[in-house]
Every structure is written in C-alpha cells, then in structure tokens.
Enzyme design. Structure first.
Site, mmCIF file in Angstrom:
data_model
loop_
_atom_site.group_PDB
_atom_site.id
_atom_site.type_symbol
_atom_site.label_atom_id
_atom_site.label_comp_id
_atom_site.label_asym_id
_atom_site.label_seq_id
_atom_site.Cartn_x
_atom_site.Cartn_y
_atom_site.Cartn_z
ATOM 1 N N ASP A 1 0.843 -1.192 0.000
ATOM 2 C CA ASP A 1 0.000 0.000 0.000
ATOM 3 C C ASP A 1 0.883 1.248 0.000
ATOM 4 O O ASP A 1 1.891 1.326 0.710
ATOM 5 C CB ASP A 1 -0.923 0.002 1.228
ATOM 6 C CG ASP A 1 -2.061 0.993 1.081
ATOM 7 O OD1 ASP A 1 -3.223 0.552 0.986
ATOM 8 O OD2 ASP A 1 -1.800 2.220 1.048
ATOM 9 N N ILE A 2 0.516 2.220 -0.799
ATOM 10 C CA ILE A 2 1.313 3.443 -0.941
ATOM 11 C C ILE A 2 1.282 4.282 0.340
ATOM 12 O O ILE A 2 2.165 5.108 0.571
ATOM 13 C CB ILE A 2 0.782 4.259 -2.161
ATOM 14 C CG1 ILE A 2 1.865 5.149 -2.736
ATOM 15 C CG2 ILE A 2 -0.459 5.053 -1.808
ATOM 16 C CD1 ILE A 2 1.481 5.746 -4.087
ATOM 17 N N ASN B 1 -13.089 -2.975 2.182
ATOM 18 C CA ASN B 1 -14.090 -1.912 2.140
ATOM 19 C C ASN B 1 -14.933 -2.091 0.875
ATOM 20 O O ASN B 1 -14.387 -2.221 -0.222
ATOM 21 C CB ASN B 1 -13.409 -0.545 2.128
ATOM 22 C CG ASN B 1 -12.625 -0.291 3.406
ATOM 23 O OD1 ASN B 1 -13.085 -0.596 4.493
ATOM 24 N ND2 ASN B 1 -11.416 0.252 3.280
ATOM 25 N N GLY C 1 -15.750 3.654 3.292
ATOM 26 C CA GLY C 1 -14.353 4.032 3.131
ATOM 27 C C GLY C 1 -13.669 3.535 1.875
ATOM 28 O O GLY C 1 -12.463 3.742 1.715
ATOM 29 N N GLN C 2 -14.403 2.861 0.973
ATOM 30 C CA GLN C 2 -13.738 2.412 -0.263
ATOM 31 C C GLN C 2 -13.400 3.620 -1.132
ATOM 32 O O GLN C 2 -14.240 4.502 -1.359
ATOM 33 C CB GLN C 2 -14.635 1.442 -1.043
ATOM 34 C CG GLN C 2 -13.907 0.791 -2.215
ATOM 35 C CD GLN C 2 -14.753 -0.249 -2.952
ATOM 36 O OE1 GLN C 2 -15.952 -0.371 -2.704
ATOM 37 N NE2 GLN C 2 -14.134 -0.963 -3.850
ATOM 38 N N HIS D 1 -10.135 -5.330 -3.372
ATOM 39 C CA HIS D 1 -8.824 -5.561 -2.755
ATOM 40 C C HIS D 1 -9.022 -5.892 -1.296
ATOM 41 O O HIS D 1 -9.948 -5.388 -0.658
ATOM 42 C CB HIS D 1 -7.905 -4.331 -2.914
ATOM 43 C CG HIS D 1 -8.523 -3.058 -2.454
ATOM 44 N ND1 HIS D 1 -9.451 -2.363 -3.202
ATOM 45 C CD2 HIS D 1 -8.376 -2.359 -1.308
ATOM 46 C CE1 HIS D 1 -9.834 -1.288 -2.551
ATOM 47 N NE2 HIS D 1 -9.199 -1.267 -1.380
ATOM 48 N N LEU D 2 -8.152 -6.746 -0.793
ATOM 49 C CA LEU D 2 -8.113 -7.036 0.638
ATOM 50 C C LEU D 2 -6.891 -6.332 1.209
ATOM 51 O O LEU D 2 -5.781 -6.504 0.691
ATOM 52 C CB LEU D 2 -7.986 -8.546 0.890
ATOM 53 C CG LEU D 2 -9.064 -9.465 0.308
ATOM 54 C CD1 LEU D 2 -8.754 -10.910 0.683
ATOM 55 C CD2 LEU D 2 -10.442 -9.081 0.818
ATOM 56 N N HIS D 3 -7.088 -5.543 2.252
ATOM 57 C CA HIS D 3 -5.952 -4.978 2.986
ATOM 58 C C HIS D 3 -5.412 -6.074 3.892
ATOM 59 O O HIS D 3 -6.161 -6.646 4.699
ATOM 60 C CB HIS D 3 -6.404 -3.798 3.857
ATOM 61 C CG HIS D 3 -6.882 -2.604 3.091
ATOM 62 N ND1 HIS D 3 -6.089 -1.514 2.854
ATOM 63 C CD2 HIS D 3 -8.079 -2.342 2.507
ATOM 64 C CE1 HIS D 3 -6.777 -0.608 2.164
ATOM 65 N NE2 HIS D 3 -7.995 -1.092 1.942
HETATM 66 P P1 5GP Z 1 -9.785 1.517 0.046
HETATM 67 O O1 5GP Z 1 -10.082 2.663 0.954
HETATM 68 O O2 5GP Z 1 -10.377 1.688 -1.338
HETATM 69 O O3 5GP Z 1 -10.119 0.178 0.678
HETATM 70 O O4 5GP Z 1 -8.203 1.492 -0.061
HETATM 71 C C1 5GP Z 1 -7.473 1.842 -1.190
HETATM 72 C C2 5GP Z 1 -6.035 1.738 -0.801
HETATM 73 O O5 5GP Z 1 -5.252 1.841 -1.973
HETATM 74 C C3 5GP Z 1 -5.549 2.842 0.139
HETATM 75 O O6 5GP Z 1 -5.027 2.270 1.340
HETATM 76 C C4 5GP Z 1 -4.484 3.583 -0.654
HETATM 77 O O7 5GP Z 1 -3.384 3.990 0.130
HETATM 78 C C5 5GP Z 1 -4.088 2.556 -1.705
HETATM 79 N N1 5GP Z 1 -3.683 3.143 -2.978
HETATM 80 C C6 5GP Z 1 -4.344 4.084 -3.695
HETATM 81 N N2 5GP Z 1 -3.689 4.389 -4.825
HETATM 82 C C7 5GP Z 1 -2.567 3.612 -4.818
HETATM 83 C C8 5GP Z 1 -1.479 3.473 -5.726
HETATM 84 O O8 5GP Z 1 -1.390 4.116 -6.777
HETATM 85 N N3 5GP Z 1 -0.507 2.578 -5.399
HETATM 86 C C9 5GP Z 1 -0.565 1.837 -4.245
HETATM 87 N N4 5GP Z 1 0.447 0.981 -4.012
HETATM 88 N N5 5GP Z 1 -1.593 1.937 -3.369
HETATM 89 C C10 5GP Z 1 -2.565 2.817 -3.655
#
Ligand code: 5GP
Ligand code: ZN
Length: 110
Positions: free
Chosen positions: A31-32, A87, A93-94, A100-102
């Site tokens: 995750d970035i 999410n 919060g998505q 995707h799974l964190h």
């Molecule tokens: P969500 O809130 O949709 O479950 O989480 C999306 C996740 O994707 C966030 O934790 C965010 O930091 C990560 N993310 C968003 N854009 C990028 C990207 O370009 N590269 C990477 N590695 N992670 C990303």
C-alpha cells in the site's frame, strides 16, 4: 481492464507499484500509504468493483484472494498473525473501486 482504474493500471504495468507476490489470478502490492509495518493489498487481476459484483463464476477467484493471504502469512514470520479488511462502498471508506483485501501485520492492532 478498466481504463480509469488505478489498480487495473498497476496490473497492466502502466503505473509502478512494489509487487510482493503474483500468480495467474492475483497480484499483491505494498500500500502506498501503509497503516502498519506490513500493509499489502491483495488484488484480483480481473476488474470487479467490489464484493457485491462477484458472480458464481468468480468462486475460484474469491478463494484465491484468501489463499494468497495464507501464502503471505506463511512467507514472513512477522506476518504469521494478520488482519484482512475489505471496504465495499464509498460510505464505508472504499476509495479504489476494484476489489482488494488490505493485509495488515507486524504490530499490535487494536
Ligand atoms: P480503500 O479505501 O479503497 O479500501 O483502499 C485503497 C487503498 O489503496 C488505500 O489504502 C491507498 O493507500 C491505496 N492506494 C491508492 N492508490 C494507490 C497506488 O497508486 N498505489 C498503491 N500501491 N496503493 C494505492
Ligand atoms: Zn480495475
């Protein structure tokens, strides 16, 4: 491939990412904006906006996501215990609308 989807672009190699693991169906990236020492995103290569869009044809794909979590856990002692978060929908919060799974590990999580 959805042309305006950041994860599809990463899967296509159009946006760089730190790839941790990969197989025919799934890619894992760091995750970035990590919220734990180990914060990976387990992402199906097929574009599906969230879990509510899965169909019976996606049974194997859905299982592959969990099996990848097991693999990640087994390959690093710091990831033996881990948390998975998914999410599904903007109100919870998505932000990226591609399943995707964190995968979070490496510290005590409350
Ligand atoms: P969500 O809130 O949709 O479950 O989480 C999306 C996740 O994707 C966030 O934790 C965010 O930091 C990560 N993310 C968003 N854009 C990028 C990207 O370009 N590269 C990477 N590695 N992670 C990303
Ligand atoms: Zn996508």
């Amino acid at each position: 491939m959805k042309s305006d989807c950041v994860f599809c672009k990463i899967i296509a190699g159009d946006i760089p990412a730190q790839v941790v693991a990969e197989n025919a169906e799934v890619i894992v990236i760091k995750d970035i904006n990590p919220r734990a020492p180990l914060h990976y995103l387990i992402i199906p290569k097929k574009h599906v906006p969230d879990i509510s869009y899965l169909t019976p044809d996606d049974h194997q794909l859905a299982g592959s996501l969990l099996m990848m979590a097991q693999e990640l856990s087994q390959q690093d002692p710091n990831a033996r215990e881990f948390r998975l978060i998914s999410n599904n929908g903007a109100t919870v919060g998505q932000v990226v609308f591609h399943i995707h799974l964190h995968f979070l590990a490496g510290k005590v999580l409350s």
